[in-house]
Design a protein around this motif. Structure first.
Motif, PDB file in Angstrom:
ATOM      1  N   THR A 197      24.020  25.858  -8.325  1.00 32.49           N
ATOM      2  CA  THR A 197      25.197  25.140  -7.853  1.00 32.49           C
ATOM      3  C   THR A 197      25.743  25.648  -6.530  1.00 32.49           C
ATOM      4  O   THR A 197      26.529  24.957  -5.880  1.00 32.49           O
ATOM      5  CB  THR A 197      26.327  25.213  -8.907  1.00 32.49           C
ATOM      6  OG1 THR A 197      26.689  26.573  -9.107  1.00 32.49           O
ATOM      7  CG2 THR A 197      25.886  24.617 -10.227  1.00 32.49           C
ATOM      8  N   VAL A 198      25.376  26.865  -6.117  1.00 34.36           N
ATOM      9  CA  VAL A 198      25.845  27.421  -4.846  1.00 34.36           C
ATOM     10  C   VAL A 198      24.637  27.684  -3.964  1.00 34.36           C
ATOM     11  O   VAL A 198      23.948  28.693  -4.093  1.00 34.36           O
ATOM     12  CB  VAL A 198      26.667  28.705  -5.057  1.00 34.36           C
ATOM     13  CG1 VAL A 198      27.106  29.283  -3.710  1.00 34.36           C
ATOM     14  CG2 VAL A 198      27.887  28.421  -5.920  1.00 34.36           C
ATOM     15  N   THR A 199      24.373  26.726  -3.081  1.00 34.45           N
ATOM     16  CA  THR A 199      23.199  26.784  -2.213  1.00 34.45           C
ATOM     17  C   THR A 199      23.607  26.284  -0.838  1.00 34.45           C
ATOM     18  O   THR A 199      24.116  25.171  -0.709  1.00 34.45           O
ATOM     19  CB  THR A 199      22.058  25.902  -2.755  1.00 34.45           C
ATOM     20  OG1 THR A 199      21.704  26.351  -4.073  1.00 34.45           O
ATOM     21  CG2 THR A 199      20.836  25.973  -1.867  1.00 34.45           C
TER      22      THR A 199
ATOM     23  N   GLY B 128      16.540  33.926  10.293  1.00 35.36           N
ATOM     24  CA  GLY B 128      17.477  34.792  10.989  1.00 35.36           C
ATOM     25  C   GLY B 128      18.670  35.196  10.149  1.00 35.36           C
ATOM     26  O   GLY B 128      19.623  35.798  10.658  1.00 35.36           O
ATOM     27  N   ILE B 129      18.646  34.887   8.858  1.00 31.25           N
ATOM     28  CA  ILE B 129      19.718  35.255   7.935  1.00 31.25           C
ATOM     29  C   ILE B 129      19.295  36.535   7.236  1.00 31.25           C
ATOM     30  O   ILE B 129      18.323  36.534   6.480  1.00 31.25           O
ATOM     31  CB  ILE B 129      19.984  34.126   6.922  1.00 31.25           C
ATOM     32  CG1 ILE B 129      20.378  32.837   7.653  1.00 31.25           C
ATOM     33  CG2 ILE B 129      21.061  34.541   5.923  1.00 31.25           C
ATOM     34  CD1 ILE B 129      20.427  31.611   6.754  1.00 31.25           C
ATOM     35  N   ARG B 130      20.023  37.621   7.459  1.00 36.94           N
ATOM     36  CA  ARG B 130      19.585  38.922   6.956  1.00 36.94           C
ATOM     37  C   ARG B 130      20.406  39.414   5.759  1.00 36.94           C
ATOM     38  O   ARG B 130      20.157  40.508   5.272  1.00 36.94           O
ATOM     39  CB  ARG B 130      19.659  39.966   8.070  1.00 36.94           C
ATOM     40  CG  ARG B 130      18.821  39.646   9.298  1.00 36.94           C
ATOM     41  CD  ARG B 130      17.327  39.663   9.032  1.00 36.94           C
ATOM     42  NE  ARG B 130      16.567  39.433  10.242  1.00 36.94           N
ATOM     43  CZ  ARG B 130      16.054  40.395  11.009  1.00 36.94           C
ATOM     44  NH1 ARG B 130      16.228  41.657  10.674  1.00 36.94           N
ATOM     45  NH2 ARG B 130      15.393  40.107  12.104  1.00 36.94           N
ATOM     46  N   GLN B 131      21.389  38.621   5.323  1.00 40.10           N
ATOM     47  CA  GLN B 131      22.167  39.038   4.153  1.00 40.10           C
ATOM     48  C   GLN B 131      22.405  37.831   3.251  1.00 40.10           C
ATOM     49  O   GLN B 131      22.871  36.784   3.707  1.00 40.10           O
ATOM     50  CB  GLN B 131      23.514  39.642   4.559  1.00 40.10           C
ATOM     51  CG  GLN B 131      24.319  40.170   3.369  1.00 40.10           C
ATOM     52  CD  GLN B 131      25.507  41.008   3.784  1.00 40.10           C
ATOM     53  OE1 GLN B 131      25.905  41.006   4.945  1.00 40.10           O
ATOM     54  NE2 GLN B 131      26.090  41.741   2.848  1.00 40.10           N
ATOM     55  N   ALA B 132      22.071  37.999   1.977  1.00 42.25           N
ATOM     56  CA  ALA B 132      22.345  36.972   0.968  1.00 42.25           C
ATOM     57  C   ALA B 132      23.538  37.423   0.145  1.00 42.25           C
ATOM     58  O   ALA B 132      23.535  38.535  -0.396  1.00 42.25           O
ATOM     59  CB  ALA B 132      21.130  36.767   0.066  1.00 42.25           C
TER      60      ALA B 132
ATOM     61  N   ALA C 202      24.905  36.034   7.411  1.00 38.35           N
ATOM     62  CA  ALA C 202      24.873  35.976   5.947  1.00 38.35           C
ATOM     63  C   ALA C 202      25.128  34.557   5.470  1.00 38.35           C
ATOM     64  O   ALA C 202      25.629  33.710   6.218  1.00 38.35           O
ATOM     65  CB  ALA C 202      25.931  36.919   5.364  1.00 38.35           C
ATOM     66  N   THR C 203      24.802  34.320   4.200  1.00 43.95           N
ATOM     67  CA  THR C 203      25.154  33.045   3.578  1.00 43.95           C
ATOM     68  C   THR C 203      25.117  33.202   2.065  1.00 43.95           C
ATOM     69  O   THR C 203      24.489  34.128   1.543  1.00 43.95           O
ATOM     70  CB  THR C 203      24.218  31.912   4.037  1.00 43.95           C
ATOM     71  OG1 THR C 203      24.831  30.647   3.778  1.00 43.95           O
ATOM     72  CG2 THR C 203      22.863  31.983   3.322  1.00 43.95           C
ATOM     73  N   ASP C 204      25.800  32.280   1.372  1.00 43.58           N
ATOM     74  CA  ASP C 204      25.826  32.275  -0.099  1.00 43.58           C
ATOM     75  C   ASP C 204      24.615  31.498  -0.620  1.00 43.58           C
ATOM     76  O   ASP C 204      24.714  30.296  -0.883  1.00 43.58           O
ATOM     77  CB  ASP C 204      27.109  31.610  -0.610  1.00 43.58           C
ATOM     78  CG  ASP C 204      28.349  32.394  -0.275  1.00 43.58           C
ATOM     79  OD1 ASP C 204      28.594  33.407  -0.935  1.00 43.58           O
ATOM     80  OD2 ASP C 204      29.086  31.986   0.645  1.00 43.58           O
TER      81      ASP C 204
END
Length: 608
Positions: free
Chosen positions: A148-150, A189-193, A141-143
């Motif tokens: 402003t949040v990237t 490969g990031i499956r959750q935002a 996951a990542t924010d």
């Protein structure tokens, strides 16, 4: 295949894939079929859970940070950071020791350098996890809120942030943003935002939400939240609405303090709850908790993250939500002030959370949860409830069948020309014109050819071309002006202001980028002194649109809601008349000396 972090993103060999997934497929009694979109049913998932050890179950509940661009061969500085904070050298060691079910990527942890590197890191993490006995794929996951949040920057496609999208007001744009952003994350490969932000920002002094919110109108916010959720999840990435039960009316940052929301239950229902109800109706995959106290919802004084009445009573019971509940970071002050770090993860699970995000000490938190099962404070059956929700989500996202990504996916998906053009078109609909005295805008290349660009240069979000003054001056120059950048900062000293005033004498107009201006801000002095020269002054609020209330001397005022390249380039097109301003204020701007009086109402915005 070794995870070298070279950016090659070579697809895993057939032998690697079969070796890594064979045990999982056997445990699920399924043939590995990458084309299968649906996960196994609950019966098979429960059978899988029944084979897991207690330690494996505990590990699956945690989502942890880890330093490094590679799962097995990070830089020495990242190895040192991992040893100091987690007690392991690499992501692979983290997985082997704690069997974590999730990993969160951060820019500052050096996880997100380039698209191919990110994909290689994701593949390395999955290989490390699937190599363990009864190994399961990791939910990465990542924010990625944008604005402003990237966390994943260029060359990936960057969109305007939430409040800018709120100014555009288009649910279609919000859905498109979610769909494209989700597709690019999935290719990495990031499956959750950890997006979208579902908070209703009704407090201009909110230090932590602000422009991360779509706005102050709960109905408008709800519509945009639901649209972005649908777009993101259509791309096969889990969206996460945050921060339940609503962080929009705080004057304290929960990273550093413990905010208290004084809304009545009736007000909460009419304001804060509305976007979360919309997210649940839209089929949201995950909801993130807030480290805030809401006495009207729980009089115990506990933060919502640790509140059974809020997470189980209201979110599960009243809102009917049965998806994954993930805590906000357990390293934040808002959740650590009342209880020690060993109690927090146990209490979060007792309250109804499923995933425990980023504890300050994983070893302490992991052992605390295991010990709570041994003492009977938590039952293994309670852990199994959360594991089932987590595994349902992993199955839905296709992780149980196809955990790996390829370089070809990266190349055909991330930062494509079509995606970049779409981001520009969305940004063009967000810039908001709030004042335009004497019809100054659009600027004319005949009468305003020489432009001076001054102002704040806050730390740039990930993947930008540089400081806002530099980016904006370059964009205006590319549109036919002669623009010079002179950074003055967020607190310009008198000598810096003097230099800007002197330079204004050689300019036909001055563009000032402002950042969180208040009554005593030196930025206000800068604008006043520049206006006194007689040179037309355009103020561009780089973050909060509330800046305009403090800048009556400016000839024209606009709001871009962030200072990423996509928003600055859109603002430049508006300044140059290439695009007409379409944005409408998604929040009201009140008079600074009388906050009960509205200076610019919700929905206000000029055009030309």
């Amino acid at each position: 295949m070794h995870d070298t972090g070279t950016g090659s993103t070579a697809p895993p060999s057939r032998r690697t894939v079969l070796t890594a997934t064979a045990g999982l497929a056997a445990a699920l009694a399924l043939a590995p079929d990458p084309a299968r979109a649906a996960g196994p049913d609950d019966r098979r998932l429960r059978a899988l859970i029944s084979r897991m050890t207690l330690e494996e179950k505990v590990g699956q509940l945690f989502v942890m940070r880890v330093y490094g661009h590679s799962a097995t061969a990070p830089d020495q500085a990242d190895i040192d950071a991992n040893l100091a904070e987690i007690g392991v050298r690499t992501a692979a060691e983290l997985i082997a020791r704690y069997r974590v079910g999730g990993i969160i990527y951060f820019t500052w942890a050096h996880n997100t350098r380039t698209p191919h590197q990110i994909a290689d890191l994701s593949n390395g993490i999955q290989r490390a996890s699937l190599a363990q006995p009864r190994g399961l794929p990791v939910l990465i996951a990542t924010d990625q809120e944008h604005g402003t949040v990237t966390r994943v920057g260029r060359p990936a496609t960057l969109f305007p942030g939430a409040m800018a999208v709120g100014a555009g007001g288009s649910r279609a744009d919000a859905r498109t943003l979610g769909r494209i952003s989700g597709a690019e994350l999935r290719a990495l490969g990031i499956r959750q935002a950890y997006a979208p932000d579902a908070d209703v920002n009704v407090n201009p002094a909110n230090p932590v939400i602000g422009v991360r919110s779509f706005g102050a109108d709960p109905g408008a916010v709800a519509g945009l939240v639901a649209a972005e959720v649908r777009g993101c999840q259509e791309s096969g990435v889990a969206a996460t609405a945050k921060h339940f039960p609503g962080h929009g009316d705080t004057a304290v940052d929960s990273h550093y303090g413990f905010p208290v929301i004084t809304h009545s239950r009736e007000l909460w229902e009419k304001l804060d709850a509305v976007p979360f109800r919309a997210a649940v109706r839209a089929g949201i995959d995950a909801i993130m908790t807030a480290h805030i106290m809401v006495p009207a919802l729980d009089a115990s004084g506990d933060p919502a993250t640790l509140s059974h009445p809020i997470l189980t009573g209201i979110l599960r019971g009243e809102l009917g939500y049965d998806g994954v509940v993930v805590t906000d970071s357990l390293g934040m002050a808002g959740v650590r002030q009342k209880y020690g770090d060993a109690r927090v993860p146990v209490l979060a699970l007792k309250a109804g959370a499923d995933q425990l995000l980023n504890p300050p000490s994983l070893d302490l938190a992991w052992n605390a949860v295991r010990a709570a099962v041994h003492t009977g404070e938590l039952t293994e059956a309670r852990l199994d409830e959360s594991l089932l929700r987590i595994l349902r989500l992993k199955a839905k996202l296709g992780l149980l069948d196809r955990p790996f990504v390829t370089g070809a996916e990266v190349d055909r998906t991330v930062g494509t020309p079509g995606h970049l053009r779409t981001a520009d078109r969305i940004a063009d609909r967000t810039t908001t014109l709030l004042a335009n005295r004497a019809g100054l805008l659009p600027l004319s290349r005949r009468t305003h050819r020489r432009l001076l660009v001054v102002g704040a240069d806050p730390a740039s979000p990930s993947g930008t071309d540089g400081p806002p003054t530099t980016v904006l001056a370059a964009a205006l120059s590319a549109l036919g002006f002669t623009a010079t950048a002179l950074p003055t900062g967020t607190a310009p000293a008198p000598a810096v202001i003097d230099r800007a005033v002197a330079a204004a004498g050689d300019a036909d107009a001055v563009v000032v980028g402002t950042y969180n201006v208040d009554a005593g801000s030196p930025q206000r002095t800068l604008v006043t002194r520049l206006a006194a020269t007689g040179t037309p002054v355009v103020a561009l609020a780089l973050r909060n649109p509330y800046d305009v209330a403090h800048l009556p001397e400016a000839t024209a005022c606009l709001a871009s809601y962030s200072w990423t390249d996509v928003e600055l380039h859109a603002a430049a097109r508006v300044l140059a008349g290439r695009v007409r301003p379409h944005g409408k204020l998604p929040v009201p701007v009140n008079q600074p000396d009388n906050p009960t009086q509205v200076l610019y109402p919700l929905g206000y915005g000029l055009s030309y």
